[in-house]
Design a protein around this motif. Structure first.
Motif, short mmCIF file in Angstrom:
data_model
loop_
_atom_site.label_atom_id
_atom_site.label_comp_id
_atom_site.label_asym_id
_atom_site.label_seq_id
_atom_site.Cartn_x
_atom_site.Cartn_y
_atom_site.Cartn_z
N GLU A 24 0.66 -0.89 -0.25
CA GLU A 24 -0.05 -0.18 0.21
C GLU A 24 0.76 1.50 0.12
O GLU A 24 0.70 2.31 -0.65
N ARG A 33 -8.06 8.05 -5.76
CA ARG A 33 -8.02 8.06 -4.15
C ARG A 33 -10.07 7.43 -3.69
O ARG A 33 -10.54 6.93 -4.45
N GLU A 34 -10.22 8.37 -2.53
CA GLU A 34 -11.32 8.38 -2.64
C GLU A 34 -12.54 8.21 -3.99
O GLU A 34 -12.01 9.02 -4.78
N GLU A 35 -13.44 7.52 -3.67
CA GLU A 35 -14.76 7.54 -4.61
C GLU A 35 -14.22 7.01 -6.27
O GLU A 35 -14.96 6.70 -6.66
N CYS A 36 -12.83 6.10 -5.82
CA CYS A 36 -12.85 4.85 -6.72
C CYS A 36 -11.98 3.30 -6.40
O CYS A 36 -12.40 3.35 -4.67
N ASN A 37 -12.98 2.89 -7.67
CA ASN A 37 -12.57 1.50 -6.48
C ASN A 37 -11.91 1.00 -6.40
O ASN A 37 -11.50 -0.13 -5.54
N THR A 39 -8.34 1.53 -5.14
CA THR A 39 -8.15 2.81 -4.13
C THR A 39 -6.57 2.17 -3.96
O THR A 39 -6.62 0.79 -4.47
N GLU A 41 -5.83 0.99 -0.94
CA GLU A 41 -5.89 0.14 -0.08
C GLU A 41 -6.20 -1.75 -0.99
O GLU A 41 -5.73 -1.85 -0.97
N LYS A 42 -7.48 -1.28 -2.00
CA LYS A 42 -8.04 -2.61 -2.63
C LYS A 42 -6.82 -2.72 -3.49
O LYS A 42 -6.15 -4.13 -3.76
#
Length: 118
Positions: A24, A33-37, A39, A41-42
């Protein structure tokens, strides 16, 4: 394959990348980043490390099977893309989190990972 600086060099020490946290951390400059699938972390959870090039800022490489994927879209699911492009990747078939592997499990998995380099 080792690097001088594991987080800033494209050539990571892939044997250290069993750690999701280290994977990560490679996504510090990841464009999604945010609001994306997809990310950081994923992406890391799916086994990827960020391996950008000058012309391709969204290249991600699996530390295990070494498949490189680029052209990510905000709605792309990293795990699904990994399965679709490299269904035989040993990382995808791990039944346990790395921290739960016994020493024998680790040696078996590492032996499989190193076959990719041959």
């Amino acid at each position: 394959m080792a690097s001088i600086d594991i987080l800033t060099n494209r050539f990571y020490s892939y044997d250290k990348m069993y750690s999701q946290e280290l994977r990560e951390q490679t996504f510090a400059d990841w464009p999604f980043r945010e609001e994306c699938n997809c990310t950081p972390e994923k992406m890391a959870r799916a086994g990827f490390v960020h391996c950008p090039s000058e012309n391709e800022p969204d290249v991600a490489c699996c530390f295990f099977c070494l498949i490189e994927l680029e052209g990510w879209e905000p709605d792309d699911d990293p795990w699904s893309e990994h399965v679709k492009r490299s269904p035989n990747c040993g990382f995808l078939t791990l039944r346990k989190d790395f921290t739960e592997l016994s020493v024998a499990d680790f040696y078996h998995v590492e032996k499989e990972r190193l076959k990719v380099y041959l």
